[in-house]
Design an enzyme around this catalytic site. Structure first.
Site, mmCIF file in Angstrom:
data_model
loop_
_atom_site.group_PDB
_atom_site.id
_atom_site.type_symbol
_atom_site.label_atom_id
_atom_site.label_comp_id
_atom_site.label_asym_id
_atom_site.label_seq_id
_atom_site.Cartn_x
_atom_site.Cartn_y
_atom_site.Cartn_z
ATOM 1 N N ASP A 104 13.866 36.380 32.655
ATOM 2 C CA ASP A 104 13.491 35.543 31.506
ATOM 3 C C ASP A 104 13.036 36.363 30.293
ATOM 4 O OD1 ASP A 104 13.957 33.495 33.257
ATOM 5 O OD2 ASP A 104 11.851 33.051 33.626
ATOM 6 N N ARG A 142 20.626 35.498 38.461
ATOM 7 C CA ARG A 142 19.637 36.357 39.120
ATOM 8 C C ARG A 142 20.284 37.328 40.107
ATOM 9 N NH1 ARG A 142 14.744 32.666 40.248
ATOM 10 N NH2 ARG A 142 14.938 33.403 42.371
#
Ligand code: F6P
Length: 402
Positions: A169, A317
């Site tokens: 993030d 991810r």
């Protein structure tokens, strides 16, 4: 202001080796632990590898790995010796060889009691493990949640922690960038590139939902790199009529397809974020999802255009870290070991410009880093025709040629 700690000073008791100055206090350390906490991200293995290799080669320390974050220090049988052999070949691998969890807060550890999950303070077990295994320091690799726990373990239980920031993030304040972000952006950009051609073939408006929680970094970087026509991020609440206008403008220029990147935390002005599951404190945060579908449904209704939604989810991810993330992970892992050798505990290693520095943990976890709606990246995107569909009339409204 973030305080930048000085490098080790050469004194009579320091040693100079081919690796540089070995501070005298490094001799106080014999064994260190390492663990990964929170959501995984590409580059974690690179940090583990650098920690192990540096600790053994430069300082001749023993390294113990704990599985599944702090859970590995609470539950039995979840630690292992790490050496050159255990970390061989892991630099290009995504995930973490140690495993991770975002439910392992020792201060609110989930335990089953009479069919119910309750939160127990198990921090004393962590301290016991630290003492029993004769740890002199602990390298904690994690995001804001894990780093806050490390800070508390330092102040309340006396653990000597050095932290390494991670998250796709990129929302940690005290470092310019976190490893994992570059890989996530590359993955999202590749997906957007692919969606352009199918969008054109079918004259559709294609929506791509990316991660980021309440920070729009992935959407902004991948959207700009993937030449999206509109990007919706949490920091700039959107107005649906602005997106309708953008799509119609493009139509009037003969552009029958559009690409819209939507951050999972995007919300309309005055509205709420979209979520799949409510928060379950203290164990689970709200599970975001559905932001792109919500916008796509509205656009289909308001414009009559066909829409499709791609949610990239955990693909962002996974996979092999980019060269940038591998190198950043390696630099931070090595820097964490050097920081421990200098006795700089309660700190986090961070990238500032070209340098790797250490900053007090307090400063690392107290603030998050968000996209500045007036910042250079957003203005650059606006200048090249990207619409943020801002409710505050900040976007260009004249027909764009993007
Ligand atoms: O914080 C990283 C992140 O990938 C967010 O972008 C996302 O909302 C969240 O983790 C998803 O976490 P989980 O692993 O619980 O699905």
């Amino acid at each position: 202001m973030v305080k930048v700690r000085s490098k080790a000073k050469v004194n009579a008791k320091s040693k100079i080796t081919r690796f540089g100055v070995i501070p005298a206090q490094a001799a106080r350390i014999k064994t260190i632990g390492v663990l990964t906490g929170g959501g995984d991200c590409p580059g974690l293995n690179g940090v583990i590898r650098a920690v192990v290799k540096t600790a053994i080669a430069v300082y001749q320390w023993r390294v113990l790995g704990f599985e599944d974050g702090f859970e590995g220090m609470i539950l039995p049988g979840k630690n292992l010796d790490l050496d050159h052999e255990t970390v061989r070949g892991i630099l290009p691998r995504g995930g973490t060889i140690l495993g991770s969890t975002n439910r392992g807060n020792p201060f609110k550890f989930p335990v089953e009691r009479q069919g119910k999950t309750v939160a127990l303070d198990c921090s004393h077990e962590v301290r016991e493990t630290y003492d029993r295994l004769k740890l002199d320091a602990l390298v904690v690799i994690g995001g804001d949640g894990t780093l806050s726990i490390a800070k508390e373990l330092g102040t309340k239980c006396g653990l000597q922690c050095v932290c390494v920031p991670k998250t796709i993030d990129n929302d940690l304040n005290a470092t310019d960038v976190t490893f994992g972000f570059d890989t996530a952006v590359a993955t999202a950009t590749e997906a957007i590139d692919k969606l352009h051609t199918t969008a054109e073939s079918h004259h559709r408006v294609m929506f791509v939902e990316v991660m980021g929680r309440d920070a729009g970094w992935i959407a902004l970087y991948a959207g700009l790199a993937g030449s999206a026509h509109a990007i919706l991020i949490p920091e700039i609440p959107y107005e649906i009529t602005k997106l309708v206008k953008k799509i119609r403008e493009r139509e009037s220029l003969g552009r029958k397809s559009s690409i819209v990147v939507v951050s999972e935390g995007a919300r309309p002005k005055g509205g709420e974020v979209s979520y799949l599951r409510r928060a379950n404190p203290p164990f689970d945060l709200v599970r975001l999802g559905g932001a792109a579908q919500r916008v796509a449904d509205e656009i289909e209704q308001l414009t009559g255009k066909e829409t499709r939604v791609t949610v990239l989810g955990h693909v962002q991810r996974g996979g092999s870290p980019t060269a940038f993330d591998r190198n950043l992970a390696t630099r931070l892992g090595t820097a964490a070991v050097h920081a421990a050798a200098r006795g700089e505990f309660g700190t986090m290693v961070a990238l500032r410009g070209q340098a790797v520095i250490t900053v007090p943990l307090r400063e690392a976890v107290d603030h998050k880093k968000y996209v500045n709606p007036q910042g250079e990246m957003v203005q650059t995107a606006r200048a090249v025709g990207v619409d943020f569909c801002s409710a505050d009339n900040e976007d260009r409204v004249e027909p764009s040629h993007s």
